[in-house]
Design a protein around this motif. Structure first.
Motif, mmCIF file in Angstrom:
data_model
loop_
_atom_site.group_PDB
_atom_site.id
_atom_site.type_symbol
_atom_site.label_atom_id
_atom_site.label_comp_id
_atom_site.label_asym_id
_atom_site.label_seq_id
_atom_site.Cartn_x
_atom_site.Cartn_y
_atom_site.Cartn_z
ATOM 1 N N ARG A 190 12.413 7.789 3.171
ATOM 2 C CA ARG A 190 13.166 9.029 3.357
ATOM 3 C C ARG A 190 14.114 8.950 4.386
ATOM 4 N NH1 ARG A 190 7.490 11.199 6.119
ATOM 5 N NH2 ARG A 190 7.828 10.354 8.229
ATOM 6 N N ALA A 191 14.117 7.714 5.297
ATOM 7 C CA ALA A 191 14.942 7.573 6.318
ATOM 8 C C ALA A 191 16.117 6.286 6.159
ATOM 9 C CB ALA A 191 14.098 7.230 7.393
ATOM 10 N N GLY A 192 16.196 6.005 4.889
ATOM 11 C CA GLY A 192 16.992 5.070 4.442
ATOM 12 C C GLY A 192 16.403 3.694 3.886
ATOM 13 N N ARG A 193 17.023 2.757 3.778
ATOM 14 C CA ARG A 193 16.496 1.521 3.151
ATOM 15 C C ARG A 193 15.726 0.760 3.954
ATOM 16 N NH1 ARG A 193 21.474 -2.611 1.222
ATOM 17 N NH2 ARG A 193 22.146 -3.307 3.437
ATOM 18 N N LEU A 194 14.658 -0.172 3.314
ATOM 19 C CA LEU A 194 13.818 -0.981 4.203
ATOM 20 C C LEU A 194 13.635 -2.527 3.403
ATOM 21 C CD1 LEU A 194 11.866 -1.322 6.472
ATOM 22 C CD2 LEU A 194 9.969 -0.644 5.224
ATOM 23 N N LEU A 195 13.795 -3.616 3.794
ATOM 24 C CA LEU A 195 13.686 -4.696 2.993
ATOM 25 C C LEU A 195 12.348 -5.115 3.124
ATOM 26 C CD1 LEU A 195 15.846 -6.831 1.549
ATOM 27 C CD2 LEU A 195 15.416 -8.277 3.550
ATOM 28 N N ALA A 196 11.751 -5.480 1.727
ATOM 29 C CA ALA A 196 10.487 -5.934 1.558
ATOM 30 C C ALA A 196 10.752 -7.631 1.696
ATOM 31 C CB ALA A 196 9.941 -5.658 0.473
ATOM 32 N N MET A 197 10.214 -8.179 2.698
ATOM 33 C CA MET A 197 10.395 -9.519 3.007
ATOM 34 C C MET A 197 9.143 -9.959 2.485
ATOM 35 S SD MET A 197 11.968 -12.098 4.327
ATOM 36 C CE MET A 197 13.182 -10.899 5.484
ATOM 37 N N PRO A 198 9.258 -11.260 1.567
ATOM 38 C CA PRO A 198 8.120 -11.932 0.972
ATOM 39 C C PRO A 198 7.029 -12.446 2.105
ATOM 40 C CG PRO A 198 9.997 -12.529 -0.296
ATOM 41 C CD PRO A 198 10.166 -11.635 0.986
ATOM 42 N N TYR A 199 5.622 -11.848 2.084
ATOM 43 C CA TYR A 199 4.931 -12.725 2.913
ATOM 44 C C TYR A 199 3.445 -13.244 2.225
ATOM 45 C CZ TYR A 199 1.335 -12.663 6.722
ATOM 46 O OH TYR A 199 0.295 -13.142 7.597
ATOM 47 N N PRO A 200 3.110 -14.330 2.473
ATOM 48 C CA PRO A 200 2.115 -14.849 1.520
ATOM 49 C C PRO A 200 0.687 -14.292 1.501
ATOM 50 C CG PRO A 200 2.493 -16.455 3.213
ATOM 51 C CD PRO A 200 3.405 -15.285 3.443
ATOM 52 N N GLN A 201 0.013 -14.042 0.580
ATOM 53 C CA GLN A 201 -1.407 -13.824 0.265
ATOM 54 C C GLN A 201 -2.099 -14.889 -0.119
ATOM 55 O OE1 GLN A 201 -2.967 -11.364 1.817
ATOM 56 N NE2 GLN A 201 -0.645 -11.028 2.661
ATOM 57 N N GLU A 202 -1.359 -15.934 -0.679
ATOM 58 C CA GLU A 202 -2.148 -16.970 -1.075
ATOM 59 C C GLU A 202 -1.931 -18.425 -0.333
ATOM 60 O OE1 GLU A 202 -3.662 -17.685 -4.143
ATOM 61 O OE2 GLU A 202 -3.608 -15.591 -4.747
ATOM 62 N N VAL A 203 -0.771 -18.604 0.219
ATOM 63 C CA VAL A 203 -0.446 -19.584 1.129
ATOM 64 C C VAL A 203 -0.619 -19.026 2.791
ATOM 65 C CG1 VAL A 203 1.170 -21.525 2.205
ATOM 66 C CG2 VAL A 203 1.326 -20.536 -0.280
ATOM 67 N N ASN A 204 -1.983 -18.819 2.821
ATOM 68 C CA ASN A 204 -2.388 -17.774 4.057
ATOM 69 C C ASN A 204 -3.625 -18.251 4.327
ATOM 70 O OD1 ASN A 204 -3.445 -15.830 5.630
ATOM 71 N ND2 ASN A 204 -1.827 -14.074 4.658
ATOM 72 N N ASP A 205 -4.003 -18.866 5.815
ATOM 73 C CA ASP A 205 -5.135 -19.373 5.870
ATOM 74 C C ASP A 205 -6.459 -18.504 6.033
ATOM 75 O OD1 ASP A 205 -4.615 -17.953 8.289
ATOM 76 O OD2 ASP A 205 -4.530 -19.834 9.614
ATOM 77 N N ILE A 206 -6.262 -17.214 5.920
ATOM 78 C CA ILE A 206 -7.296 -16.301 5.920
ATOM 79 C C ILE A 206 -7.852 -16.200 4.671
ATOM 80 C CG2 ILE A 206 -7.814 -13.788 6.192
ATOM 81 C CD1 ILE A 206 -6.821 -13.630 8.750
ATOM 82 N N PRO A 207 -7.140 -15.833 3.615
ATOM 83 C CA PRO A 207 -7.808 -15.666 2.221
ATOM 84 C C PRO A 207 -8.110 -17.029 1.687
ATOM 85 C CG PRO A 207 -5.494 -15.042 2.191
ATOM 86 C CD PRO A 207 -5.947 -15.261 3.317
ATOM 87 N N ALA A 208 -7.529 -18.144 2.003
ATOM 88 C CA ALA A 208 -7.700 -19.546 1.689
ATOM 89 C C ALA A 208 -8.959 -19.940 2.303
ATOM 90 C CB ALA A 208 -6.641 -20.431 2.007
ATOM 91 N N ILE A 209 -8.903 -19.966 3.794
ATOM 92 C CA ILE A 209 -10.121 -20.654 4.363
ATOM 93 C C ILE A 209 -11.220 -19.721 4.677
ATOM 94 C CG2 ILE A 209 -10.657 -21.710 6.506
ATOM 95 C CD1 ILE A 209 -7.869 -23.014 6.356
ATOM 96 N N ALA A 210 -11.008 -18.635 5.199
ATOM 97 C CA ALA A 210 -11.991 -17.602 5.587
ATOM 98 C C ALA A 210 -12.464 -16.915 4.410
ATOM 99 C CB ALA A 210 -11.545 -16.571 6.456
ATOM 100 N N GLY A 211 -11.763 -16.676 3.227
ATOM 101 C CA GLY A 211 -12.041 -16.066 2.056
ATOM 102 C C GLY A 211 -12.593 -16.844 0.876
#
Length: 301
Positions: A190-211
């Motif tokens: 509602r206030a203008g555009r926002l860039l969605a920056m790719p952030y990993p949910q696979e190359v990520n130590d929490i889901p990989a190692i803790a999950g």
């Protein structure tokens, strides 16, 4: 018709307009280093083992190891390999471990907003309280760094329906919450555009190692498999972003650091062919591209 978010339209990978990163690279790589501080005896927190009644000393101390030891080991490896980082920062860290933030500041690392603490989740708050959370985190970073952060990752990647709107209203230009693409896309608010920056949910130590309970060698191999497959894919001329998400209380354990260093050293050997950078620098490059190149730029104001 299914309910929709209305933030972006569908854009399939084939048929997009090709573009390149600086130096003609087709692959950009950034490290997202999560520096998080947790309340003692209450609130949310990742677990090494099933926690008992509060105070859950086992899991609190395991997470605190990241700030006391693991983050410093990770810094040493980044210095040895000459790698920049985007620090995803709980603003409570300024009071708890200011010398750690000073070390990242001295390296010239980017500091992005990551809420006040990962002991809370902003998605359950009334809109006014969520706006206050964003404002307090932003003000702390601005006060200590001299400039406001441009990027945001919500604690636990939790959003309300108003979060993208509130972020733009607070001055943010990109969000790492939406992991829907391998390249940045523009979102509508509602206030203008926002860039969605790719952030990993696979190359990520929490889901990989803790999950998934992957081993240290498995996670390092996952990083390298992702990297080399992307190098193969970008021969089609379509620029990609590869993020690597790291949490010092997980990856900073000695047996994991040894394997992470192996993976990062191999990536660093390709620095002439790929752009190893920060999320903020990726935003700057994307924002300067002509309209119609990046998905969403043709319809998001």
């Amino acid at each position: 018709m299914l309910p929709t978010h209305g933030r972006y339209e569908y854009s399939g990978w084939p048929g997009r307009t090709p573009y390149a990163w600086p130096g003609g690279a087709a692959l950009a790589v950034y490290l997202g280093v999560n520096l998080e501080h947790f309340a003692f005896g209450e609130g949310l927190g990742a677990e090494l083992a099933a926690g008992g009644p509060q105070p859950d000393v086992l899991n609190f101390a395991w997470r605190d190891y990241g700030n006391r030891v693991g983050a410093w080991r990770l810094l040493q490896a980044l210095d040895e390999l000459r790698l920049p980082a985007t620090v995803l920062l709980n603003s409570a860290m300024y009071d708890y471990a200011p010398e750690l933030l000073a070390a990242h500041r001295a390296r010239g690392d980017e500091l992005a907003g990551h809420g006040r603490t990962n002991s809370e989740r902003q998605s359950i708050l009334p809109e006014a309280d969520e706006a206050k959370l964003i404002a307090e985190s932003t003000a702390a970073i601005t006060r200590h760094e001299g400039t406001p952060p441009r990027g945001w990752l919500s604690p636990w990647i939790a959003e309300s329906r108003a979060t993208p709107d509130l972020l733009v209203e607070a001055g943010y230009t990109y969000s790492m919450n939406w992991c829907a693409d391998d390249a940045p896309i523009w979102m509508s608010t509602r206030a203008g555009r926002l860039l969605a920056m790719p952030y990993p949910q696979e190359v990520n130590d929490i889901p990989a190692i803790a999950g998934r309970k992957d081993g240290a060698a498995d996670f390092a191999d996952l990083i390298l498999d992702d990297f080399h497959e992307r190098l193969h894919q970008v021969r089609d001329g379509m620029a990609q972003v590869m993020g690597i998400a790291l949490h010092p209380y997980i990856i900073g354990q000695p047996h994991r650091m040894r394997h992470l260093r192996r993976a990062l050293a191999e990536i660093a050997q390709h620095r002439d062919a790929v752009w190893i950078t920060t999320a903020g620098a990726i935003f700057d490059h994307v924002a300067a591209l002509p309209p119609g190149v990046v998905p969403g730029s043709e319809w998001v104001a």
